[in-house]
Write an enzyme that holds these catalytic residues in place. Sequence first.
Site, PDB file in Angstrom:
ATOM      1  N   GLY A 243       0.759  -1.240   0.000  1.00 27.11           N
ATOM      2  CA  GLY A 243       0.000   0.000   0.000  1.00 27.11           C
ATOM      3  C   GLY A 243       0.790   1.292   0.000  1.00 27.11           C
ATOM      4  O   GLY A 243       0.203   2.363  -0.200  1.00 27.11           O
ATOM      5  N   GLU A 280       4.000  -6.752   1.896  1.00 33.18           N
ATOM      6  CA  GLU A 280       3.510  -7.119   0.552  1.00 33.18           C
ATOM      7  C   GLU A 280       3.493  -5.914  -0.385  1.00 33.18           C
ATOM      8  O   GLU A 280       2.458  -5.605  -0.979  1.00 33.18           O
ATOM      9  CB  GLU A 280       2.075  -7.668   0.643  1.00 33.18           C
ATOM     10  CG  GLU A 280       1.886  -8.880   1.511  1.00 33.18           C
ATOM     11  CD  GLU A 280       0.405  -9.257   1.684  1.00 33.18           C
ATOM     12  OE1 GLU A 280      -0.471  -8.515   1.204  1.00 33.18           O
ATOM     13  OE2 GLU A 280       0.144 -10.298   2.307  1.00 33.18           O
ATOM     14  N   PRO A 281       4.607  -5.214  -0.531  1.00 34.86           N
ATOM     15  CA  PRO A 281       4.561  -4.038  -1.409  1.00 34.86           C
ATOM     16  C   PRO A 281       4.476  -4.445  -2.871  1.00 34.86           C
ATOM     17  O   PRO A 281       5.083  -5.421  -3.301  1.00 34.86           O
ATOM     18  CB  PRO A 281       5.900  -3.344  -1.133  1.00 34.86           C
ATOM     19  CG  PRO A 281       6.815  -4.442  -0.691  1.00 34.86           C
ATOM     20  CD  PRO A 281       5.951  -5.452   0.015  1.00 34.86           C
ATOM     21  N   GLY A 282       3.693  -3.698  -3.630  1.00 30.87           N
ATOM     22  CA  GLY A 282       3.611  -3.910  -5.069  1.00 30.87           C
ATOM     23  C   GLY A 282       4.084  -2.652  -5.777  1.00 30.87           C
ATOM     24  O   GLY A 282       5.219  -2.529  -6.215  1.00 30.87           O
ATOM     25  N   ARG A 283       3.185  -1.663  -5.815  1.00 30.48           N
ATOM     26  CA  ARG A 283       3.435  -0.418  -6.540  1.00 30.48           C
ATOM     27  C   ARG A 283       4.797   0.209  -6.200  1.00 30.48           C
ATOM     28  O   ARG A 283       5.529   0.645  -7.083  1.00 30.48           O
ATOM     29  CB  ARG A 283       2.338   0.576  -6.194  1.00 30.48           C
ATOM     30  CG  ARG A 283       2.334   1.836  -7.031  1.00 30.48           C
ATOM     31  CD  ARG A 283       1.351   2.854  -6.470  1.00 30.48           C
ATOM     32  NE  ARG A 283       0.095   2.290  -6.075  1.00 30.48           N
ATOM     33  CZ  ARG A 283      -0.986   2.214  -6.869  1.00 30.48           C
ATOM     34  NH1 ARG A 283      -0.944   2.701  -8.083  1.00 30.48           N
ATOM     35  NH2 ARG A 283      -2.105   1.673  -6.438  1.00 30.48           N
ATOM     36  N   ARG A 319      -5.007   2.454 -16.237  1.00 30.61           N
ATOM     37  CA  ARG A 319      -5.211   3.245 -15.024  1.00 30.61           C
ATOM     38  C   ARG A 319      -5.893   4.594 -15.283  1.00 30.61           C
ATOM     39  O   ARG A 319      -6.785   4.983 -14.520  1.00 30.61           O
ATOM     40  CB  ARG A 319      -3.890   3.437 -14.265  1.00 30.61           C
ATOM     41  CG  ARG A 319      -3.221   2.101 -13.882  1.00 30.61           C
ATOM     42  CD  ARG A 319      -2.056   2.287 -12.922  1.00 30.61           C
ATOM     43  NE  ARG A 319      -2.527   2.681 -11.604  1.00 30.61           N
ATOM     44  CZ  ARG A 319      -2.475   3.876 -11.118  1.00 30.61           C
ATOM     45  NH1 ARG A 319      -1.922   4.856 -11.821  1.00 30.61           N
ATOM     46  NH2 ARG A 319      -2.952   4.145  -9.933  1.00 30.61           N
ATOM     47  N   CYS A 349     -11.808   2.887 -29.691  1.00 29.58           N
ATOM     48  CA  CYS A 349     -13.091   3.572 -29.905  1.00 29.58           C
ATOM     49  C   CYS A 349     -13.848   3.763 -28.603  1.00 29.58           C
ATOM     50  O   CYS A 349     -14.907   3.159 -28.391  1.00 29.58           O
ATOM     51  CB  CYS A 349     -13.921   2.773 -30.895  1.00 29.58           C
ATOM     52  SG  CYS A 349     -12.994   2.466 -32.395  1.00 29.58           S
ATOM     53  N   GLU A 350     -13.299   4.543 -27.714  1.00 25.23           N
ATOM     54  CA  GLU A 350     -13.947   4.875 -26.439  1.00 25.23           C
ATOM     55  C   GLU A 350     -13.455   6.260 -26.055  1.00 25.23           C
ATOM     56  O   GLU A 350     -12.244   6.529 -26.150  1.00 25.23           O
ATOM     57  CB  GLU A 350     -13.498   3.934 -25.309  1.00 25.23           C
ATOM     58  CG  GLU A 350     -13.766   2.490 -25.536  1.00 25.23           C
ATOM     59  CD  GLU A 350     -14.702   1.891 -24.495  1.00 25.23           C
ATOM     60  OE1 GLU A 350     -15.261   2.639 -23.675  1.00 25.23           O
ATOM     61  OE2 GLU A 350     -14.846   0.675 -24.539  1.00 25.23           O
TER      62      GLU A 350
HETATM   63  N1  LLP Z   1      -1.507  -7.059  -0.704  1.00 28.41           N
HETATM   64  C1  LLP Z   1      -2.817  -7.189  -1.005  1.00 28.41           C
HETATM   65  C2  LLP Z   1      -3.630  -8.146  -0.275  1.00 28.41           C
HETATM   66  C3  LLP Z   1      -3.363  -6.387  -2.032  1.00 28.41           C
HETATM   67  O1  LLP Z   1      -4.653  -6.499  -2.307  1.00 28.41           O
HETATM   68  C4  LLP Z   1      -2.544  -5.457  -2.718  1.00 28.41           C
HETATM   69  C5  LLP Z   1      -3.092  -4.629  -3.788  1.00 28.41           C
HETATM   70  C6  LLP Z   1      -1.182  -5.391  -2.377  1.00 28.41           C
HETATM   71  C7  LLP Z   1      -0.700  -6.193  -1.358  1.00 28.41           C
HETATM   72  C8  LLP Z   1      -0.230  -4.462  -3.045  1.00 28.41           C
HETATM   73  O2  LLP Z   1      -0.592  -3.126  -2.872  1.00 28.41           O
HETATM   74  P1  LLP Z   1       0.401  -1.959  -3.356  1.00 28.41           P
HETATM   75  O3  LLP Z   1       1.647  -2.037  -2.513  1.00 28.41           O
HETATM   76  O4  LLP Z   1       0.686  -2.165  -4.784  1.00 28.41           O
HETATM   77  O5  LLP Z   1      -0.361  -0.728  -3.087  1.00 28.41           O
HETATM   78  N2  LLP Z   1      -4.936  -1.532  -9.782  1.00 28.41           N
HETATM   79  C9  LLP Z   1      -4.823  -0.495  -8.785  1.00 28.41           C
HETATM   80  C10 LLP Z   1      -4.218  -0.996  -7.509  1.00 28.41           C
HETATM   81  C11 LLP Z   1      -4.942  -2.189  -6.920  1.00 28.41           C
HETATM   82  C12 LLP Z   1      -4.311  -2.714  -5.671  1.00 28.41           C
HETATM   83  C13 LLP Z   1      -4.914  -4.003  -5.276  1.00 28.41           C
HETATM   84  N3  LLP Z   1      -4.306  -4.632  -4.152  1.00 28.41           N
HETATM   85  C14 LLP Z   1      -4.034   0.668  -9.386  1.00 28.41           C
HETATM   86  O6  LLP Z   1      -3.646   0.589 -10.547  1.00 28.41           O
HETATM   87  O7  LLP Z   1      -3.830   1.678  -8.723  1.00 28.41           O
END
Ligand code: LLP
Length: 423
Positions: A243, A280-283, A319, A349-350
């Site tokens: 997050g 659990e970092p993603g972004r 996004r 086409c949107e």
């Molecule tokens: N853990 C869980 C259980 C999650 O549901 C998520 C993201 C993450 C970790 C990773 O979160 P992050 O560190 O990336 O914020 N598609 C959207 C974001 C959806 C996030 C869903 N869950 C966007 O493009 O902004």
Amino acid sequence: MTPFAYRAGELHAEDVPLSRIAEEFGTPCYVYSRAALTASYREFQEALAAHPAGRDGLVCFAVKANSNLGVLSLFARLGAGFDIVSGGELRRVLAAGADAGKVVFSGVGKTEGEMAQALNAGIFCFNVESAPELERLNGVALRLGKRAPVSLRVNPNVDAHTHPYISTGLRQNKFGVAYEDALALYRQAAALPGLNVTGIDCHIGSQLLDPSPFAEALDKVLALVDQLAASGITLHHIDLGGGLGIRYGEAGEGEAPRVLDYLTPLLQKLEGRGLRVILEPGRRLVGNAGLLLTRVEYVKTGEEKNFAIVDGAMNDLMRPALYEAYHDIQAVKPRGEAPEVYDVVGPICESGDFLGRERELSVGGGDLLAILSAGAYGSSMSSNYNSRPRAAEVMVEGERVHLVRHREKVEDLYASEIPLPRE
Ligand code: LLP
């Protein structure tokens, strides 16, 4: 670090001019920087190592943010674990060389097949999100003669102050078990013979630039940990979810906190508790390490608006269309003429097919544009809408460019489809 910077009037990825990538691999093309990916992973590692409560911590990259094998294999080599949400993601991380013992499995809808697959692989933990999921997991584990390691994903009912589509920690969200029900569910889990209760988990939302909701959520989760201990249930790890936000460059957006500043207050709260920290970092690991390279096909000037029509579209980067998300857009070789204001749009086409609105750019037909901060939820959310093959992806390492995904071929798009038989 700044992986993408201008040198001699041209935007580069590390040491490679972006025009070279466009010539060799075509456009649209996702471009990642290996150095930036590595640096963002290390930022987490170092922030964990800086505090005693974080020393045995584990960074599990949220695969949904970018599931390219090139990216996953890099993180696997750096020692990362992975947060997965499907059997497909499990297959991907294993194909990328991940250690199954560092995988956590989140998600509200795990099927029996996915549970069996993860149990057979020997993952670190299931983050269970409901009572029926506990029962199902117990059944699958018993059938396989295994015990499933389990955390409950607790919904701490904290407002993450982020976009409603990516806020997950509020009572009205489908995620996690209600805080008030958690104690009873833990007791139930502890009594099921196919489960081994090992931890607790929470994830409150995405793209948080203010870290205070994380601390608020942790306080609530720790209160629960204490109640559990008092009732004889000892946990070994705590998963704080992902997050942490990044800067997209929108005016007035504010700075993204440093990982150290986000993590240290949390680790302080965990000191002396003997709980292993999972993140659990993603972004934050990938977002600013990637861009989408696209070429202007046409410049269309109108009375009300100018459009730069590019060869990338909402199917490549969803996004902006989905969340009205802002991505900074830069000309790869600015022309040096007075900039004009353009909507940067794709050929789909949107009306929602835009990558940026009202951007000042000095461009013309044939020029290259870079859509920045596209490393997270870019390619992983892409589609084939309008029968558009998905973009090529490359990873730059100094002067080298590794192709990490071939551009799809149109034939690939309908290879699994079947026309009706002849009448
Ligand atoms: N853990 C869980 C259980 C999650 O549901 C998520 C993201 C993450 C970790 C990773 O979160 P992050 O560190 O990336 O914020 N598609 C959207 C974001 C959806 C996030 C869903 N869950 C966007 O493009 O902004």
